[in-house]
Design a protein around this motif. Structure first.
Motif, PDB file in Angstrom:
ATOM      1  N   ASN A 193      73.882 116.693   1.581  1.00 28.89           N
ATOM      2  CA  ASN A 193      74.933 115.705   1.351  1.00 28.89           C
ATOM      3  C   ASN A 193      74.318 114.422   0.766  1.00 28.89           C
ATOM      4  OD1 ASN A 193      76.821 113.630   1.659  1.00 28.89           O
ATOM      5  ND2 ASN A 193      77.790 114.635   3.412  1.00 28.89           N
ATOM      6  N   SER A 246      78.689 118.903   9.987  1.00 26.38           N
ATOM      7  CA  SER A 246      77.487 118.367   9.338  1.00 26.38           C
ATOM      8  C   SER A 246      77.118 117.002   9.931  1.00 26.38           C
ATOM      9  CB  SER A 246      77.689 118.251   7.822  1.00 26.38           C
ATOM     10  OG  SER A 246      78.643 117.267   7.525  1.00 26.38           O
ATOM     11  N   TRP A 250      75.146 124.073   8.977  1.00 27.04           N
ATOM     12  CA  TRP A 250      75.532 122.674   8.845  1.00 27.04           C
ATOM     13  C   TRP A 250      74.336 121.753   8.693  1.00 27.04           C
ATOM     14  CZ3 TRP A 250      80.158 121.875   7.271  1.00 27.04           C
ATOM     15  CH2 TRP A 250      81.164 122.816   7.571  1.00 27.04           C
ATOM     16  N   GLU A 289      73.798 121.837   5.088  1.00 28.45           N
ATOM     17  CA  GLU A 289      74.922 121.068   4.542  1.00 28.45           C
ATOM     18  C   GLU A 289      74.647 119.563   4.653  1.00 28.45           C
ATOM     19  OE1 GLU A 289      78.782 120.818   2.850  1.00 28.45           O
ATOM     20  OE2 GLU A 289      77.643 122.632   3.318  1.00 28.45           O
TER      21      GLU A 289
END
Lengths: 290, 263
Positions: B52, B229, B45, B48
């Motif tokens: 993002n 996340s 995460w 991730e």
């Protein structure tokens, strides 16, 4: 002397400001140094707030002076609910935080070896993002609620939950203020009381609590203002179910687009907080700023 | 001195730190939901979160705004602090009280005020300059407090001695005043940076259309899709806060911290 005179003339600890040609210089320099700050305070703080006040007293439809926004606030239940919730949040957080802060600060005084650790624990969360802290509270609250065997706990989406979360967030401020008072207490008073046969509770009530009082008062003013003015706690912990004045202010500006109503809510909020704050500001500058 | 272990204090300390521990633990989830205690273990995460683009764009905006507000706040605060600690003038106490005024007002009201001013008086939409100036309204007094405290504790005799020995005003400032003020300036910069970087109540009103600061993006993200996340991003912010904490501790500026809070 002549070349250095302008800068030295107004120096602190140099005795009284001189008269004659140097006075204008000693006025001009500090004034020039203070000007940028004054510009910010007046232009982006005082003037904008005055505009908020005039907006609050302006009817959006007719664009003229009126009390409609305040009438709307006090005639609708949403206004009263927000006012009530904000007062409960402010007073509740302050009382609970003080009740926990005094024993914690007293523990810091009594255990000097642990003091550095306990101070670090107070300060560390203050530098961490507010959204992250509330997110942590949410995660923990859901966990506690899940493992709690005796019914539902009101840790989230309730007024109680908002107060509990704010106690966790405001506790450091309150404790540091109380500790500042308790640390100045003469420890021999405690020894003397004990020698004279006072029990723990009696020592606490008759020696520790009076010594802590100035800190409790100072900490309470800060805690009340910060918790009554907090947006994040009612918004994130209350989850839309605990309307308070800060969430009402933002909600009426962003959603409904009614600035005038939002401005009126801000004026009511300031009327509650400002008298206390002016008091504390006068107190704090007397002590800390030379 | 009592030798017993202060259990009550330890318990309270645990309650204070538990939310942060929960955030860190949650970021290590292997599953798709942000739950505590975590189910399984993975560091996925974090990648991730750092992949993002919404987070990254917001991070960039927050960083730019925080740096700009810090620079402006420290320059303005330092000038004012110099006047307050090195000169005597009429209205000195009044200037000190008014300077700290913005710290006593809820940030949501500061945000609304600057927003109303920008919209009604300047007839402008919220913008990055408006956002920076809005943060400066509170950033300046935060910085000022620290700088004034540092400069007031300096020995003016050093400066006077240098002047007596023939140093120019500029030389006195450069070789004595500024070096002695440096720890205060570093502490003030860190506090203002963190304040601006973490701020949400002022940013909500002043963000330019279509752009958001990191705290606002995270706040909105939590509302609708809390996967781990967000916890990973939060953990990075916890780390940032702790790093700043240790630096402030090293330079002895921690004591200035309690004026601000969660607002």
């Amino acid at each position: 002397m002549t070349s250095a005179t302008p800068r030295v003339a107004g120096r602190v600890r140099r005795g009284p400001t001189r008269v004659g040609s140097t006075t204008s210089v000693s006025w001009a320099l500090p004034a020039a140094l203070l000007a940028p700050m004054a510009l910010f305070v007046l232009g982006l703080f005082v003037l904008p707030f005055v505009m908020v006040v005039t907006t609050a007293f302006t009817d959006a439809a007719t664009d003229s002076w009126s009390l409609t926004n305040f009438q709307e606030f006090f005639s609708r239940s949403v206004g009263w609910t927000a006012l009530r919730n904000t007062l409960i949040i402010g007073v509740g957080t302050t009382v609970v935080a003080a009740a926990v802060a005094v024993p914690y600060a007293y523990g810091m005084v009594r255990h000097p070896r642990w003091r550095a650790l306990f101070i670090a624990v107070l300060f560390a969360p203050l530098l961490i993002n507010g959204v992250v802290r509330v997110f942590g509270y949410q995660l923990l609250a859901r966990f506690v609620d899940r493992v709690w065997p005796w019914g539902d706990l009101p840790l989230l989406y309730s007024l109680t939950g908002v107060v509990i979360s704010l106690v966790v967030f405001m506790f450091p401020q309150m404790t540091v203020a109380v500790f500042a008072s308790l640390d100045r207490m003469d420890r021999r008073l405690v020894d003397a009381a004990q020698t004279l046969g006072a029990g723990n509770w009696q020592v606490f009530r008759t020696v520790v609590l009076p010594a802590a009082r100035p800190g409790i008062v100072a900490g309470s003013i800060i805690t009340f203002g910060a918790s009554a003015g907090s947006y994040l706690a009612p918004a994130m912990v209350g989850g839309g179910r605990v309307p308070a004045m800060p969430t009402l202010i933002y909600g009426s500006v962003s959603g409904a687009g009614s600035w005038n109503f939002g401005a009126a809510v801000a004026v009511v909020l300031m009327a509650i907080i400002l008298p206390l704050m002016i008091l504390s500001l006068a107190q704090s500058t007397r002590r800390s700023v030379p | 001195m009592s030798r017993r272990v202060p259990y009550a204090n330890l318990l309270i300390a645990i309650v204070l730190l538990a939310p942060l521990a929960a955030v860190i633990a949650t970021s290590l989830n292997a599953g798709n939901y942000a739950v505590f205690p975590p189910k399984g273990f993975s560091l996925d995460w974090f990648s991730e979160a750092l992949g993002n683009t919404r987070f990254l764009d917001a991070l960039r905006l927050s960083f730019v705004v925080a740096v700009a507000s810090t620079v402006i706040s420290i320059v303005v605060g330092f000038l004012a602090a110099y006047a307050m600690t090195r000169y005597e003038y009429r209205g000195q106490r009044l200037s000190q009280i008014t300077a700290l005024g913005p710290l006593t007002v809820p940030e949501i009201v500061v945000g609304l005020s600057v927003f109303v001013f920008v919209a009604l008086r300047l007839q402008q939409a919220p913008s990055i300059p408006a956002l920076v100036l809005g943060h400066c309204v509170v950033g300046i007094p935060i910085g000022l407090q620290v700088i004034v405290a540092t400069m007031a504790s300096q020995d003016v005799a050093l400066e006077q001695a240098a002047e007596t020995l023939g140093a120019s005003s500029w030389r006195v400032f450069r070789t004595i005043t500024l070096p002695l003020a440096t720890p205060g300036l570093i502490g003030a910069s860190l506090l203002v940076f963190i304040f601006s970087f973490d701020n949400i109540s002022i940013s909500l009103f002043l963000m330019p259309p279509g752009e958001s600061t990191l705290p606002v993006v995270m706040y909105q993200y939590l509302d609708f899709r809390p996967d781990p996340s967000i916890a990973a991003m939060s953990t990075l912010l916890v780390a940032l806060g702790l790093i700043v904490f240790f630096v402030l501790h090293r330079i002895g500026a921690l004591k200035h911290l309690t004026g601000s809070g969660l607002r």
